[in-house]
Design an enzyme around this catalytic site. Structure first.
Site, PDB file in Angstrom:
ATOM      1  N   TRP A 101       0.841  -1.214   0.000  1.00  0.00           N
ATOM      2  CA  TRP A 101       0.000   0.000   0.000  1.00  0.00           C
ATOM      3  C   TRP A 101       0.861   1.243   0.000  1.00  0.00           C
ATOM      4  O   TRP A 101       0.551   2.218  -0.686  1.00  0.00           O
ATOM      5  CB  TRP A 101      -0.978  -0.016   1.169  1.00  0.00           C
ATOM      6  N   ASP A 171      -1.450   6.593   6.389  1.00  0.00           N
ATOM      7  CA  ASP A 171      -2.554   5.707   6.020  1.00  0.00           C
ATOM      8  C   ASP A 171      -2.766   4.762   7.203  1.00  0.00           C
ATOM      9  O   ASP A 171      -1.895   3.948   7.520  1.00  0.00           O
ATOM     10  CB  ASP A 171      -2.163   4.923   4.755  1.00  0.00           C
ATOM     11  N   LYS A 195     -11.919  -1.709   6.887  1.00  0.00           N
ATOM     12  CA  LYS A 195     -11.089  -2.628   7.641  1.00  0.00           C
ATOM     13  C   LYS A 195     -11.566  -2.695   9.093  1.00  0.00           C
ATOM     14  O   LYS A 195     -11.816  -3.761   9.607  1.00  0.00           O
ATOM     15  CB  LYS A 195      -9.616  -2.200   7.585  1.00  0.00           C
TER      16      LYS A 195
END
Ligand SMILES: *Cc1c(COP(=O)(O)O)cnc(C)c1O
Length: 361
Positions: A101, A171, A195
């Protein structure tokens, strides 16, 4: 009704209380005669929903007044572009590459300016967090970027990097609201909610006000400017209204549980059960350097691909879903987010013990 233990990395398990409340309100939200899915985002009723959600999040995270909370769409991945488009005033940003990511965010930023990878753990399949106490931070960097919890590899920054005075952008998709954070240490904290918070379709951006301006890269679309959404309190256009409503319910659930300090304690307890077993097992092994282990995503292997596949299949048959590791790394991964009850982890470990006995001589 029968529910499984869902160890998915995302979209992921949500609190049963929240799902039940949403079900009860599906046909008629508080006497409105309609579902939240069906109502105008400009209605008084919805205004209360989104305002309360923001306030509850502010309470939970202790967000200072000089930070805006934005409820946006486009997933975490859209932030990979929004961040450089809005923050690269000097055209320079430093990235710490601790997984796929972070790497994607870095590659995206390269399209808009000079992005530097100032540290990486790619040399060991991202199984650790590099030492970030004295990195070669660029003098003119607009920000330093991290992915704080690496969903795929199961690592977490236990200490934030020394950014040498530069703005920190993080993030936090897979560790959002899993433990207390000091918001003042960040310029931007953002994450997709699917999530640890809510249904896919919402991304929350917490951004310091002085970072929001009209001074963005030329060509930045209206919808990709933080200022557009900040000025309109996330109601510039139709927001992901139903998703925000569920997030709001999860915030209230978290407050009822005692807030983020209590969540951290609970999450540590859960993770400990699994890690202790992995450390003592003769069959299963954790794949992450101990001090960098995530509380949320726990990858492990047997060392034998066929045995891994057998485990995943037998676990599924026994009601433990989504234990297969990310397609890029293989093995197994148990995501044990806030809403995973401790019984789920205890039963998984009992199942793993049984599997170990049956599959070792
Ligand atoms: C899942 C995930 C993403 C991607 O999220 P999308 O909402 O699908 O774009 C980005 N970063 C992290 C840390 C993630 O776990």
């Amino acid at each position: 009704m029968s529910r499984v233990y869902n160890f998915s990395a995302g979209p992921a398990v949500l609190p049963e209380e929240v799902l039940q409340e949403a079900a009860a309100e599906m046909m008629d939200y508080k006497g409105c005669g309609m579902s939240v899915m069906e109502m105008s985002h400009r209605s008084k009723v919805y205004e209360t929903i989104i305002k309360e959600a923001e306030q509850d999040l502010r309470d939970l995270m202790n967000i200072p007044d000089n930070y805006k909370v934005l409820f946006l769409q486009g997933g975490a991945s859209q932030q990979f572009a929004m961040i450089p488009m809005n923050l690269m005033k000097n055209g320079v940003a430093d990235y710490i590459i601790t997984g796929q990511w972070a790497k994607k965010a870095y590659q995206e930023a390269k399209m808009y300016g000079k992005a530097n990878a100032i540290a990486s753990s790619e040399d060991q399949t991202y199984s650790y967090i590099p030492d970030c106490s004295d990195l070669p931070v660029s003098e003119d960097a607009d920000y330093v970027y991290i992915c704080e919890n690496n969903t795929i590899y199961g690592t977490k920054f236990k200490e934030l990097p020394n950014t040498k005075g530069k703005v920190l952008v993080a993030d936090v998709s897979s560790c959002f609201l899993s433990e207390p954070v000091d918001v003042t240490k960040y310029g931007v904290i953002y994450g997709g909610v699917q999530k640890n918070i809510g249904p896919a379709g919402v991304v929350i951006v917490i951004i310091r006000e002085d970072l929001i301006s009209e001074d963005v890269l030329p060509g930045t679309p209206t919808m990709l400017r933080y200022k557009t959404h900040a000025d309109a309190d996330s109601l510039y256009n139709t927001p992901p209204a139903y998703g925000i409503y569920i997030c709001g319910k999860v915030f209230k659930w978290l407050k009822n549980k005692g807030g983020l300090a209590a969540m951290k304690e609970y999450n540590e307890k859960k993770a400990q059960i699994l890690y202790d077993f992995l450390d003592s097992s003769s069959l299963f092994k954790g794949t992450v350097r101990k001090q960098d282990r995530s509380l949320m995503n726990v990858p492990f292997v047997t060392g034998d691909k066929d045995l891994d596949a057998k485990f995943v299949a037998e676990a599924k048959a026994a009601g433990f879903e989504n234990l297969k590791g990310h397609r890029s790394v293989g093995g197994m991964r148990a995501s044990i987010y806030n809403a995973m009850p401790i019984e789920g982890v205890e039963k998984l470990v009992a199942f793993m013990k049984k599997f170990e006995e049956e599959n070792t001589k």
